[in-house]
Design an enzyme around this catalytic site. Structure first.
Site, PDB file in Angstrom:
ATOM      1  N   GLU A  82       0.841  -1.197   0.000  1.00 18.72           N
ATOM      2  CA  GLU A  82       0.000   0.000   0.000  1.00 18.72           C
ATOM      3  C   GLU A  82       0.875   1.245   0.000  1.00 18.72           C
ATOM      4  OE1 GLU A  82      -1.560  -0.334   4.479  1.00 18.72           O
ATOM      5  OE2 GLU A  82      -1.582   1.677   3.653  1.00 18.72           O
ATOM      6  N   CYS A 116      -3.610  -2.885   4.328  1.00 20.94           N
ATOM      7  CA  CYS A 116      -2.747  -4.003   4.749  1.00 20.94           C
ATOM      8  C   CYS A 116      -3.182  -5.340   4.162  1.00 20.94           C
ATOM      9  CB  CYS A 116      -2.716  -4.089   6.271  1.00 20.94           C
ATOM     10  SG  CYS A 116      -2.305  -2.531   7.051  1.00 20.94           S
ATOM     11  N   HIS A 246      -3.140  -9.887  11.850  1.00 27.39           N
ATOM     12  CA  HIS A 246      -2.536  -8.651  11.362  1.00 27.39           C
ATOM     13  C   HIS A 246      -2.266  -7.810  12.609  1.00 27.39           C
ATOM     14  CE1 HIS A 246      -1.795  -4.872   9.550  1.00 27.39           C
ATOM     15  NE2 HIS A 246      -2.938  -4.340   9.964  1.00 27.39           N
TER      16      HIS A 246
HETATM   17  N1  ACO Z   1       0.816   3.151  30.492  1.00 26.74           N
HETATM   18  C1  ACO Z   1       0.114   2.084  30.037  1.00 26.74           C
HETATM   19  N2  ACO Z   1      -0.906   2.205  29.148  1.00 26.74           N
HETATM   20  C2  ACO Z   1      -1.219   3.443  28.689  1.00 26.74           C
HETATM   21  C3  ACO Z   1      -0.540   4.587  29.148  1.00 26.74           C
HETATM   22  C4  ACO Z   1       0.525   4.407  30.101  1.00 26.74           C
HETATM   23  N3  ACO Z   1       1.225   5.431  30.543  1.00 26.74           N
HETATM   24  N4  ACO Z   1      -1.093   5.674  28.555  1.00 26.74           N
HETATM   25  C5  ACO Z   1      -2.070   5.211  27.740  1.00 26.74           C
HETATM   26  N5  ACO Z   1      -2.151   3.870  27.827  1.00 26.74           N
HETATM   27  C6  ACO Z   1      -3.026   2.968  27.075  1.00 26.74           C
HETATM   28  C7  ACO Z   1      -4.451   3.416  26.907  1.00 26.74           C
HETATM   29  O1  ACO Z   1      -5.216   3.094  28.038  1.00 26.74           O
HETATM   30  C8  ACO Z   1      -4.857   2.619  25.683  1.00 26.74           C
HETATM   31  O2  ACO Z   1      -5.071   1.274  26.036  1.00 26.74           O
HETATM   32  P1  ACO Z   1      -6.511   0.607  25.846  1.00 26.74           P
HETATM   33  O3  ACO Z   1      -6.775   0.549  24.368  1.00 26.74           O
HETATM   34  O4  ACO Z   1      -6.394  -0.756  26.430  1.00 26.74           O
HETATM   35  O5  ACO Z   1      -7.455   1.507  26.546  1.00 26.74           O
HETATM   36  C9  ACO Z   1      -3.589   2.610  24.833  1.00 26.74           C
HETATM   37  O6  ACO Z   1      -2.532   2.947  25.741  1.00 26.74           O
HETATM   38  C10 ACO Z   1      -3.586   3.577  23.652  1.00 26.74           C
HETATM   39  O7  ACO Z   1      -3.842   4.864  24.125  1.00 26.74           O
HETATM   40  P2  ACO Z   1      -5.055   5.755  23.543  1.00 26.74           P
HETATM   41  O8  ACO Z   1      -4.982   7.072  24.218  1.00 26.74           O
HETATM   42  O9  ACO Z   1      -6.319   4.990  23.601  1.00 26.74           O
HETATM   43  O10 ACO Z   1      -4.785   5.858  22.002  1.00 26.74           O
HETATM   44  P3  ACO Z   1      -3.988   6.932  21.154  1.00 26.74           P
HETATM   45  O11 ACO Z   1      -4.797   8.150  21.004  1.00 26.74           O
HETATM   46  O12 ACO Z   1      -2.612   7.080  21.658  1.00 26.74           O
HETATM   47  O13 ACO Z   1      -3.933   6.220  19.729  1.00 26.74           O
HETATM   48  C11 ACO Z   1      -4.062   4.510  18.103  1.00 26.74           C
HETATM   49  C12 ACO Z   1      -3.726   4.848  19.549  1.00 26.74           C
HETATM   50  C13 ACO Z   1      -5.508   4.853  17.803  1.00 26.74           C
HETATM   51  C14 ACO Z   1      -3.839   3.019  17.876  1.00 26.74           C
HETATM   52  C15 ACO Z   1      -3.115   5.309  17.181  1.00 26.74           C
HETATM   53  O14 ACO Z   1      -1.809   4.907  17.431  1.00 26.74           O
HETATM   54  C16 ACO Z   1      -3.420   5.139  15.715  1.00 26.74           C
HETATM   55  O15 ACO Z   1      -4.269   5.830  15.174  1.00 26.74           O
HETATM   56  N6  ACO Z   1      -2.692   4.226  14.992  1.00 26.74           N
HETATM   57  C17 ACO Z   1      -2.884   3.976  13.587  1.00 26.74           C
HETATM   58  C18 ACO Z   1      -4.179   3.255  13.267  1.00 26.74           C
HETATM   59  C19 ACO Z   1      -4.139   1.775  13.541  1.00 26.74           C
HETATM   60  O16 ACO Z   1      -3.089   1.167  13.694  1.00 26.74           O
HETATM   61  N7  ACO Z   1      -5.339   1.127  13.567  1.00 26.74           N
HETATM   62  C20 ACO Z   1      -5.434  -0.309  13.729  1.00 26.74           C
HETATM   63  C21 ACO Z   1      -6.135  -1.051  12.627  1.00 26.74           C
HETATM   64  S1  ACO Z   1      -5.883  -0.338  11.044  1.00 26.74           S
HETATM   65  C22 ACO Z   1      -4.254  -0.536  10.527  1.00 26.74           C
HETATM   66  O17 ACO Z   1      -3.710  -1.614  10.535  1.00 26.74           O
HETATM   67  C23 ACO Z   1      -3.472   0.638  10.094  1.00 26.74           C
END
Ligand code: ACO
Length: 448
Positions: A82, A116, A246
């Site tokens: 991609e 993906c 994945h």
């Molecule tokens: N210690 C431990 N855990 C923590 C801490 C900390 N200090 N701070 C946050 N966390 C946890 C949160 O509780 C959350 O866990 P949970 O999901 O079990 O609640 C996790 O860390 C992630 O934090 P969030 O604030 O929920 O998410 P964030 O806004 O940082 O974004 C996301 C995460 C959405 C995955 C982002 O990285 C993203 O957009 N990635 C790209 C999209 C993606 O990969 N999507 C997946 C499918 S599509 C694909 O394959 C591309």
């Protein structure tokens, strides 16, 4: 052709990487957010001398050499990616340089793209070809290659980069149980790349997580239905030794496997004991939407699934945690981790694979292992991939240097008329690298 599937595998990922702990501190994220919150350890990335084309040249050359395959023996070559470098000219055509040298230009196949999922589409195409009346008796070759990079922000730590290649043919040590496939496809804007001037995607992170989990549920249902129709018995988590997902980041894989356990509960499957039934009882009446929002359900299922996760999923997580999301290569790098960890005990076992591409396209399918015969044996595949050796010989960049590299790559994306750095000291011998993009946007690669 019988027992069509994967005869040989090789994997390549850049030697340059950044520790998630260092990135976390640099980004001002709370301690543990990337390492525990996302479940990631380290992330590989391409510097200016590497890209999806160089990585795929490297991995294809390496596979042919290490398994002693004459380039003339390849009759189909399919690429899943991609990472768009050219809107018309396929990555496959770049790879033809390897085959032209041996006089073989009679090779079908082009690139497949949908986030993906492209690698899975390419893999199915090749397997179907070998199983079809169009097959001419030669091998198929599948390449998944991607460089996952995100703009600064919460998605940046979910990048990664790799290329993986599979040789496809009959009598394979890894064969497809094609009749059990279950797919889920729909129109969603969860992650997409509408801005052709940028390599970065537009992401609705939360939506992409929910879409992924919904696709897990839907594919599992279809997969189980087909299994039950054909085998005359119910499928449950106990019917496969391993589950490979994945892997955008490890936390989502943990949640996905827990979701399968919840599905087994709802289906009243044999994998669910009395204790689990009691704990999950309060969630039985949740609607689909409610179940994706329920933090309590997430917690309870993850606790209940913990020991099964450790046995059936954990052995697949090494490369995705160490290299990051490799987009099309991500599922297959998880699969490579399984072979690396368990090659001596896999014969006779079944593995269930879940492929997800945003937008969205998803399929769950299963594979069966047998020991195979040298060079196409599980132990030789593990030896050729040398996952441990490749991980050990990497070079860590400090965050500042990583950010600088991302900035340079932003300028280079879609650019012309430049030469790359002469410093290729980090690349191991045999690695292809980009030397120049000329005034006509033509790209030139050399082998170290
Ligand atoms: N210690 C431990 N855990 C923590 C801490 C900390 N200090 N701070 C946050 N966390 C946890 C949160 O509780 C959350 O866990 P949970 O999901 O079990 O609640 C996790 O860390 C992630 O934090 P969030 O604030 O929920 O998410 P964030 O806004 O940082 O974004 C996301 C995460 C959405 C995955 C982002 O990285 C993203 O957009 N990635 C790209 C999209 C993606 O990969 N999507 C997946 C499918 S599509 C694909 O394959 C591309």
């Amino acid at each position: 052709a019988k027992n069509v599937g994967i005869l040989a595998v090789d994997i390549y990922f850049p030697p340059t990487c950044i520790q998630q702990e260092a990135l976390e501190a640099h980004d001002g994220a709370s301690k543990g957010k990337y390492t525990i919150g996302l479940g990631q350890d380290c992330m590989a990335f391409c510097t200016e001398v590497e890209d999806v084309i160089s990585m795929s040249l490297t991995v294809v050359t390496s596979l042919l050499e290490k398994y002693g395959i004459d380039p003339k023996q390849i009759g189909r070559l399919e690429v899943g990616s991609e990472t768009v470098i050219d809107k018309s000219k396929s990555i496959k055509t770049f790879l033809m340089q390897i085959f032209e040298k041996s006089g073989n230009t009679d090779i079908e196949g082009v690139d497949s793209t949908n986030a993906c999922y492209g690698g899975t589409a390419a893999l199915f195409n090749c397997v179907n070809w070998v199983e079809s009346t169009s097959w001419d008796g030669r091998y198929g070759l599948v390449v998944c290659t991607d460089s996952a990079v995100y703009a600064e922000g919460p998605a940046r730590p979910t990048g990664g980069a790799a290329a993986i290649a599979f040789l496809i043919g009959p009598d394979a040590p890894i064969s497809f149980e094609s009749r059990f496939r279950g797919s889920h496809m729909a129109h969603v804007y969860d992650f997409y790349k509408p801005n052709l001037a940028s390599e970065y995607p537009v992401v609705d992170g939360k939506l992409s997580q929910t879409c992924y989990l919904m696709a897990v549920d839907s594919c599992y249902k279809h997969f189980c239905n087909k299994y039950e129709k054909l085998e005359g018995k119910q499928f449950s988590l106990c019917d496969a030794e391993y589950f490979v997902f994945h892997s955008p980041y490890n936390k989502l894989v943990q949640k996905s496997f827990a979701r399968l356990l919840f599905n087994d509960f709802l289906r009243n499957a044999s994998s669910i004991d009395e204790v689990a039934k009691e704990k999950l009882g309060p969630f039985a009446a949740l609607s689909g939407d409610e179940s994706y929002q329920s933090r309590d359900l997430e917690k309870v299922t993850q606790q209940l699934a913990k020991s099964l996760y450790d046995a059936k999923v954990q052995p697949t997580t090494l490369l995705p945690k160490q290299v990051g999301n490799m987009y099309t290569a991500s599922l297959y790098a998880a699969f490579a981790s399984l072979i690396h960890n368990k090659h001596s005990t896999l014969a006779g076992q079944r593995v269930v694979m879940f492929s997800y591409g945003s937008g969205l396209t998803a399929t769950m399918f299963s594979l069966r292992f047998s020991e195979g015969q040298h060079p196409f044996s599980l132990s030789n595949i593990a030896a050729v991939m040398d996952v441990a050796g490749k991980l050990e010989s990497r070079h860590e960049y400090p965050p500042e240097r990583f950010v600088e590299t991302m900035k340079l790559m932003e300028h280079r994306y879609g650019a012309k008329d430049f030469v790359t750095s002469k410093d290729i000291s980090l690349l191991s011998p045999g690695t292809y690298y980009l030397t120049e993009v000329d005034t006509m946007y033509r790209r030139f690669y050399t082998k170290k």
